[in-house]
Design an enzyme around this catalytic site. Sequence first.
Site, PDB file in Angstrom:
ATOM      1  N   LYS A  86     -19.293  -1.858 -25.922  1.00  0.00           N
ATOM      2  CA  LYS A  86     -17.950  -1.879 -25.334  1.00  0.00           C
ATOM      3  C   LYS A  86     -16.957  -2.422 -26.365  1.00  0.00           C
ATOM      4  CE  LYS A  86     -17.377  -3.261 -21.081  1.00  0.00           C
ATOM      5  NZ  LYS A  86     -17.446  -4.059 -19.814  1.00  0.00           N
TER       6      LYS A  86
HETATM    7  O1  G3P Z   1     -15.755  -5.353 -17.347  1.00  0.00           O
HETATM    8  C1  G3P Z   1     -14.543  -5.197 -16.670  1.00  0.00           C
HETATM    9  C2  G3P Z   1     -14.587  -5.682 -15.304  1.00  0.00           C
HETATM   10  O2  G3P Z   1     -15.720  -6.489 -15.167  1.00  0.00           O
HETATM   11  C3  G3P Z   1     -13.383  -6.431 -14.867  1.00  0.00           C
HETATM   12  O3  G3P Z   1     -13.566  -6.784 -13.566  1.00  0.00           O
HETATM   13  O4  G3P Z   1     -13.285  -8.145 -11.541  1.00  0.00           O
HETATM   14  O5  G3P Z   1     -12.862  -9.176 -13.785  1.00  0.00           O
HETATM   15  O6  G3P Z   1     -11.282  -7.496 -12.861  1.00  0.00           O
HETATM   16  P1  G3P Z   1     -12.679  -7.963 -12.893  1.00  0.00           P
END
Ligand code: G3P
Length: 224
Positions: A86
């Site tokens: 990533k």
């Molecule tokens: O890897 C990206 C994703 O995990 C972001 O999720 O819940 O932190 O917005 P969040």
Amino acid sequence: MFELYLDTADAKHVARFNACLPIKGVTTNPSIIAKSGIGLNQLLVELDSILGKKACFHVQVTSVTVDEMVAEARKIDELPYNMVVKIPATEIGLAAIKQIKTENITVLATAIYSAQQGFLAALCGADYLAPYVNRIDAIGADGVGVVADLQCLLNQHHLNSKLLPASFKNVQQVMDVLKLGVAAITLPYDIAVQLFAHPSVQPAVDQFSLDWQTAFGNKRSFES
Ligand code: G3P
């Protein structure tokens, strides 16, 4: 074939859903791993023992320069698992993606907040694109709309990148991006739990059991 991922570094959560769903693999980011209290190497051993060799593990670089991102991507790719590297879709990240994609390394462009940003990452050869649906909503924009625009751009320009939307805070967001035909999705644990949750399901199943036992006791269907 649609790819279903869990966005977690908790092996117990992965084991729970791997038992009942066709989990393609696990996505992580530096914050998720930092909160887990274990390092990447231990995490991968645990996840590998649950998911097996076919699983894909998405791991983000922590470097901040192009050269270092490229070098870190090679190291992640060399790990003895099926790895996807990533890279944040920043200007520096796109430069790294351009270089990394001259090698046989699978890349996900992450931290995508706009369709144009995702489009540029696709042009650089990213294999996966991760628009952050809820985070986009949280800043007053339209997360599902960004995914829809990006899917449209990929189709219009015949780009092969797969959309793997991330960042969900409710089931509606998940359903909305699935209806767009995205190739993949990654779910946080609590949202995966909610996908099963409907208050009418268990009462319906319980009623079947009650009706059966009333008529046939402990006999099974084939014994009745
Ligand atoms: O890897 C990206 C994703 O995990 C972001 O999720 O819940 O932190 O917005 P969040």
